[in-house]
Design an enzyme around this catalytic site. Structure first.
Site, PDB file in Angstrom:
ATOM      1  CD  GLU A  59      42.351  35.163  32.966  1.00 36.94           C
ATOM      2  OE1 GLU A  59      42.075  34.934  34.158  1.00 36.94           O
ATOM      3  OE2 GLU A  59      41.521  35.590  32.141  1.00 36.94           O
ATOM      4  CD  GLU A 102      47.487  32.303  34.665  1.00 34.35           C
ATOM      5  OE1 GLU A 102      47.399  31.206  35.228  1.00 34.35           O
ATOM      6  OE2 GLU A 102      46.614  33.197  34.775  1.00 34.35           O
ATOM      7  CB  CYS A 161      36.916  37.242  36.365  1.00 32.80           C
ATOM      8  SG  CYS A 161      38.222  37.408  35.184  1.00 32.80           S
ATOM      9  CB  SER A 196      43.509  31.829  35.096  1.00 31.84           C
ATOM     10  OG  SER A 196      44.166  32.929  35.669  1.00 31.84           O
ATOM     11  CE  LYS A 203      33.514  39.383  41.779  1.00 31.64           C
ATOM     12  NZ  LYS A 203      34.760  38.821  41.252  1.00 31.64           N
ATOM     13  CD  GLU A 247      36.436  36.596  44.629  1.00 30.45           C
ATOM     14  OE1 GLU A 247      35.679  37.582  44.496  1.00 30.45           O
ATOM     15  OE2 GLU A 247      37.273  36.272  43.782  1.00 30.45           O
ATOM     16  CD  GLU A 285      41.678  29.295  49.307  1.00 28.89           C
ATOM     17  OE1 GLU A 285      40.736  30.090  49.510  1.00 28.89           O
ATOM     18  OE2 GLU A 285      41.514  28.064  49.245  1.00 28.89           O
ATOM     19  CB  CYS A 306      29.460  41.047  35.882  1.00 25.23           C
ATOM     20  SG  CYS A 306      30.907  39.990  35.991  1.00 25.23           S
TER      21      CYS A 306
END
Ligand SMILES: Cc1cc2nc3c(=O)[nH]c(=O)nc-3n(C[C@H](O)[C@H](O)[C@H](O)COP(=O)(O)O)c2cc1C
Lengths: 573, 516
Positions: free
Chosen positions: A279, A282, A298, A318, A357, A360, A365, A498
């Site tokens: 990142e 990036e 994230c 990102s 998550k 996720e 993907e 988190c």
């Protein structure tokens, strides 16, 4: 602010004007029972358990929606009040299922706790049959409407804190329910799976979908069982074993996971370090090219949020996978190669503070990187099931190579952590020389939107950090309208990041904000205690690039560590 | 020769449409007017003859109308039900003081010129020449109290609202009227919409409100339609809009249809509903006057309250104070339904005797057994408890006898437990579901009443009902729950023998299908 003087149970106190009697009582060290009030949410006044007697008033007003007045005389524990509260609680219990034994919230249910504290032995009314189905269509959140007591906390947290508004009330009177629009199933809604509703729900009506049995099955399957632990777990899971909030239980946790039968125990902090390498590269690239608004990726609830509400801003995200997805992807490629195993023969389980998550890992993907996600709460249950005393376990180290980490990875668990970690590495990527500063305290904290301007490696960087999706929405509105321009934007969907995630232990008596602050402190203390604090200094990361990935943003890392996004359609529209 | 015919929903419902067609075909000059309040005579036709007006009642068919047409042509009015003089001498007319209802049955509600001819918009013209504070003072001099149920002094509420900080001020006419047995607001809006609208404009001027709403119950479609037309016509005449009558005061009104729940009549739920949200009450304070619609200072008044405002401004406080009691002046419209000979809407001075209303105006064959006065938060009274004044001060147990003005009379054959159950079902169904006591409590109470009326209850049920009723009254969020148990508690007290009999498995009135 103007102060108001009043008397509560004989003691005189002085509080800010506009304070509700319930909060004033808290300051006077009186905890008035309630089921619908929740710290930080607008008061709602529905459950009526917080009724008090106020001199000069005939009825029993609810203290959560009664503002203090000069000279008010309040009583909170008279016989009349005890009687009334008990009867009110019985009314709630009379239409609540009595399956506490098999309820997810057993032992941490506020309704059950009050029922015990009030000494309720029978409900005095007839009981109610099951009326609703259980909605398990979401990979993250399970709804059991029969257990809903209509306190509206989920409605308020989702609308007022997260600005997502999945839930609202429908129907009238005793037919009232809390439901997504058009009574759709959760999977069809715009729910971003953050799980904040499961934190504030006082009963078992909302909880994470249960993956414990799935994980036991993986452990039994004969596959190589690999587990990884998110940065925020080590400072929170102790609470479920009687530790004070903010107790660090890293080594013991590793031992517990080994004892549960996992072959390798890896650290998602490694994935965090790796995320920084990708990142920050990036970011450096973007700054060079004059591109703005590079946003962190994230947090899966944040990703869902952008896909749902701001699809036009998706190009700013990102493309880095989230840290645990990176670790999962590497375990199934790089590490599988090392082990000489096929990826199908390895199962990766992530211990996450997060319900999103769970969604996720099922994304098209990302499918296959990680096989199951357990929340902090679920893992604690597994540890308890096999009778391990977490506090008494010896300490162990995470396994190499994905157990070698830095302080930069550790602070990913707190809001601002990703930004700070990126800043620690970015300077060196720009100038080839490390920045003199390690700590960037200006990006830490608990404000929903925080802005900073910094000079890193000779470049001026404008940075915004947001926590909660309400904060994110504010920020994105500024960005979309062109009023604000940033180089880097970090968003974490949950309060505090988190550490305040939807899968974290649920504070029952303590102030949630205080608990989150204690967890944050533990994270930053851990960071400060580590010898390596910049991701770029992580030897295992260096080796990984040398052996396998080449360099950040290489073709291989793009293939394994990056992903893509697309606009989401909710409610079938 | 002008022929007036009532075209309120009562008249139309009873068949006025056919009569109108037939009369118009015969060449008569038909004037459609609002309901005069004599529901039991609808459709009612009034013919102005050379020897004074006469009435024809129950003109619900083509044939009956044609007969009238023939009599008009012939100049004999043989089959008329009564002359206007006779009506004015009758028991149920003589005692009325028709003020807010004065134009109902006289003017064409859809014709603003008719209203103006009857003195309409004079009050507004006067008000606009006064300072807003003076308007408030004039109303304050009457002590006018809200007619929507709670009885809060209107001028005081306006003062609070006027004094509250805020850029925009809103003024809302509460025309939800969801209480069973009450239709005075509907009747007034159907019969004289401009009088309500004028009051809304005057009070908005007094408060400094720039935007007004008329919140009409969706089921009252005709009332909403007439209010809409009134607003449009009034705007054309310059009584609404910018710079009203050159006063530099600007104000406009929107007619909003309610979502159709009783609780939406509660002022804070009403605000939520106008904002497009679910109709559930808000916590007070902050009161709407401080922070209401769209978080701005908001005034809410009942339809009838506003009509009184119009009258006060046009005729003066002294005139208004000419009737009423020592403490409360003016009149109030009561809706009388059930076992009476002459159900209808009657306007009487505040303090009017309830017994006289029921017996004298309503007219009874036998003895009534139970009188429910005041709507879902009202009281179930016995015949011998009727000798009380209908005013704001007279309290019985927890509720006022006056309430919002609905009086339902139940005859000798009724069962008080069954009646109480009926009212409890209403509140159970209409509870918004927000607070525990109202949502769960009314459900449990209804279940217990079902037990009583099906022989499954016992003496313990009665005790439980009393206890739970007290809890709901003490702890409910809004007025709906707080008043929900009034009919039940008063019925239990006033008809204790009936409740006890039910607890023992008997229904003395044979209503509940159990032994006597
Ligand atoms: C459940 C409930 C229903 C109500 N319904 C009405 C109604 O239909 N019309 C009305 O004017 N007031 C109604 N009210 C009273 C209003 O809250 C408010 O007091 C009134 O509109 C104020 O107007 P007033 O001061 O002119 O009477 C209701 C109150 C409650 C608690």
């Amino acid at each position: 602010m103007k102060k108001i003087n009043l008397t509560i149970d004989g003691s005189k106190i002085s509080v800010d004007e506009g304070t509700a009697v319930l909060e004033a009582a808290k300051q006077a060290k009186v905890r008035i029972p309630t089921l619908c009030h929740y710290e930080g949410l607008e008061n709602y006044g529905a459950c009526r358990l917080c009724v008090v007697e106020i001199e000069g008033r005939r009825n029993l007003p609810a203290s959560c929606v009664t503002p203090v007045q000069e000279g008010m005389v309040v009583r909170t524990n008279t016989a009349r009040l005890r009687e009334a509260r008990k009867e009110l609680l019985k009314l709630i219990l009379a239409s609540h299922p009595a399956d506490c034994k098999t309820c997810e919230k057993h032992g941490r249910c506020e309704l059950q706790n009050l029922s015990y504290e009030f000494g309720i032995r029978d409900f005095g009314c007839r009981m109610h049959d099951k009326r609703h189905f259980i909605d398990e269509t979401s990979p993250s959140i399970k709804r059991d409407l029969d257990k809903c007591i209509l306190c509206g906390r989920c409605v308020r947290v989702c609308r007022d804190v997260q600005s997502v508004s999945v839930y609202d009330f429908a129907n009238r009177g005793c037919a009232s329910i809390v439901t997504p629009a058009l009574c759709k199933n959760m999977s069809e809604t715009n729910c971003v799976a953050c799980g904040q509703c499961t934190i504030v729900c006082p009963t078992g009506a909302l909880s994470e979908t249960d993956s414990v049995e799935e994980v036991w099955a993986l452990l039994k399957s004969g596959k190589r069982a690999v587990v990884q632990v998110a940065p925020a777990i080590r400072v929170s899971i102790g609470e479920l074993f009687g530790c004070a909030p903010g107790t660090l239980v890293k080594g013991k946790l590793v031992t517990a996971l080994k004892r549960l039968g996992f072959n390798e125990v890896f650290d998602t902090n490694f994935g965090a370090d790796l995320t920084i390498m990708e990142e920050a590269s990036e970011l450096v690239e973007a700054v060079k090219e004059g591109k703005t608004h590079l946003a962190s990726s994230c947090c899966p609830a944040w990703i869902n949020f952008v896909e749902e509400f701001y699809p036009d801003l998706l190009p700013h995200l990102s493309t880095c996978k989230s840290p645990h997805q990176m670790v999962g992807a590497l375990v199934k490629t790089y590490y599988a190669e090392k082990l000489g195993k096929k990826r199908e023969d390895i199962a990766v389980v992530s211990i996450m503070p997060c319900t999103a998550k769970k969604y996720e890992i099922k994304r098209k993907e990302l499918k296959g990187d990680v096989d199951a996600v357990l929340t902090t709460r679920e893992l604690a249950r597994m540890i308890k099931e096999v009778g391990l005393e977490l506090n008494d376990l010896p300490e162990s180290e995470f396994d190499a190579p994905f157990g070698i980490t830095t302080g930069a990875g550790a602070i990913f668990g707190a809001s601002g952590g990703v930004t700070e970690a990126a800043l620690r590495t970015a300077a060196e990527l720009i100038t080839g020389k490390p920045h003199e500063r390690i700590e960037f305290k200006e990006v830490r904290g608990f404000g929903n939107v925080r802005e900073t301007e910094l000079v890193i490696g000779g470049k001026k960087l404008k940075i915004a950090v947001a926590q909660t999706l309400g904060g994110a929405r504010k920020l994105l509105e500024e960005i979309r309208s062109g009023r604000k321009t940033y180089n880097f934007v970090e968003v974490m969907a949950c309060p505090g990041g988190c550490i305040g995630g939807g899968g974290q232990p649920i504070p029952v008596r303590e102030s949630r904000q205080k608990v989150i602050e204690a967890r944050a402190k533990a994270i930053y203390d851990l960071d400060a205690s580590l010898p390596l604090r910049r991701s770029i200094d992580n030897p295992a990361i260096k080796q990984l690039y040398k052996e396998f990935l080449g360099k950040p943003s290489s073709k291989k890392s793009k293939e394994i560590l990056h992903t893509s996004y697309k606009a989401r359609k909710a409610y079938g529209v | 020769m002008i022929v007036k015919i009532g075209v309120g929903s009562c008249g139309l419902g009873a068949g006025a449409e056919q009569a109108i067609k037939a009369l118009e075909k015969s060449g008569a000059e038909v004037k459609k007017v609002g309901c005069i309040g004599l529901c039991y005579l609808e459709p009612l036709v009034e013919v102005e003859t050379s020897s004074g007006p006469v009435f024809y009642a129950h003109v619900d068919s083509k044939e009956k109308a044609e007969k009238i047409a023939r009599e008009i042509k012939a100049g004999n009015f043989k089959s008329a039900s009564m002359t206007r003089k006779e009506l004015e001498q009758s028991a149920n007319w003589k005692k009325q003081v028709r003020r807010v209802n004065g134009n109902c049955g006289e003017i064409d509600p859809e014709n603003i010129d008719d209203y103006i001819k009857a003195g309409g918009y004079e009050g507004l013209k006067k008000a606009l020449k006064m300072a807003p504070e003076k308007v408030i003072a004039e109303v304050d001099r009457t002590g006018l109290r809200g007619r929507g149920g709670a009885g809060f002094p209107a001028a005081k509420k306006w003062q609070f609202c006027r004094a509250a900080k805020g850029e925009t001020r809103y003024n809302v006419c509460n025309a939800d009227e969801g209480n069973p047995g009450a239709f005075m607001n509907r009747m007034l809006m159907e019969g004289d919409p401009h009088k309500v609208l004028e009051g809304l404009i005057i009070s908005s001027y007094a408060i400094g409100a720039s935007k007004g709403y008329v919140f009409v119950r969706a089921e009252k479609a005709l009332a909403a339609e007439r209010m809409r037309k009134a607003v449009a016509d009034s705007r054309k005449k310059g009584f609404l809009g910018d710079n009203i009558l050159g006063s530099r005061f600007g104000f406009d009104v929107e007619v909003v249809k309610s979502a159709g729940a009783y609780v939406c009549g509660e002022e804070t739920a009403l605000i939520e509903a106008i904002e497009g949200k679910r109709g559930t009450p808000r916590a007070r304070p902050p009161y709407p006057a401080q922070r209401g619609l769209y978080d701005s200072p908001t005034n809410i008044n009942n339809v009838e309250t506003l009509a009184h405002v119009t009258m006060i401004l046009s005729k003066g406080a002294d005139w208004f104070n000419g009737v009423g009691t020592q403490k409360s002046k003016g009149t109030k419209v009561f809706c009388l339904t059930g076992s009476v000979e002459r159900p209808g809407a009657y306007e009487v001075p505040i303090g009017f005797n309830l017994k006289e209303l029921v017996h004298g105006i309503g007219g009874l064959d036998g003895k009534p057994k139970l009188i429910e006065s005041g709507g879902p938060a009202g009281l179930c009274l016995k015949e011998n408890q009727l000798d009380v004044p209908l005013d704001f001060e007279t309290m019985q147990d927890e509720g006022t006898v006056m309430g919002s003005g609905g009086v339902v009379v139940f005859g000798e054959e009724c069962c008080p437990v069954d009646v109480a159950k009926h009212f409890m079902r209403f509140t159970r169904d209409e509870s918004c579901g927000k607070c525990t006591p109202c949502r769960e409590g009314t459900t449990r109470l209804y279940e217990m009443l079902e037990d009583l009326t099906s022989g499954k209850g016992n003496r313990e049920t009665l005790e439980k009902i009393s206890k739970l009723s007290e809890l709901i009254r003490d702890t409910a969020f809004c007025g709906l729950g707080q008043g929900a148990t009034n009919p039940l508690v008063s019925a239990m007290k006033n008809f204790a023998r009936d409740f006890e009999a039910h607890a023992d498995g008997k229904c003395p009135s044979y209503v509940c299908g159990m032994g006597k």
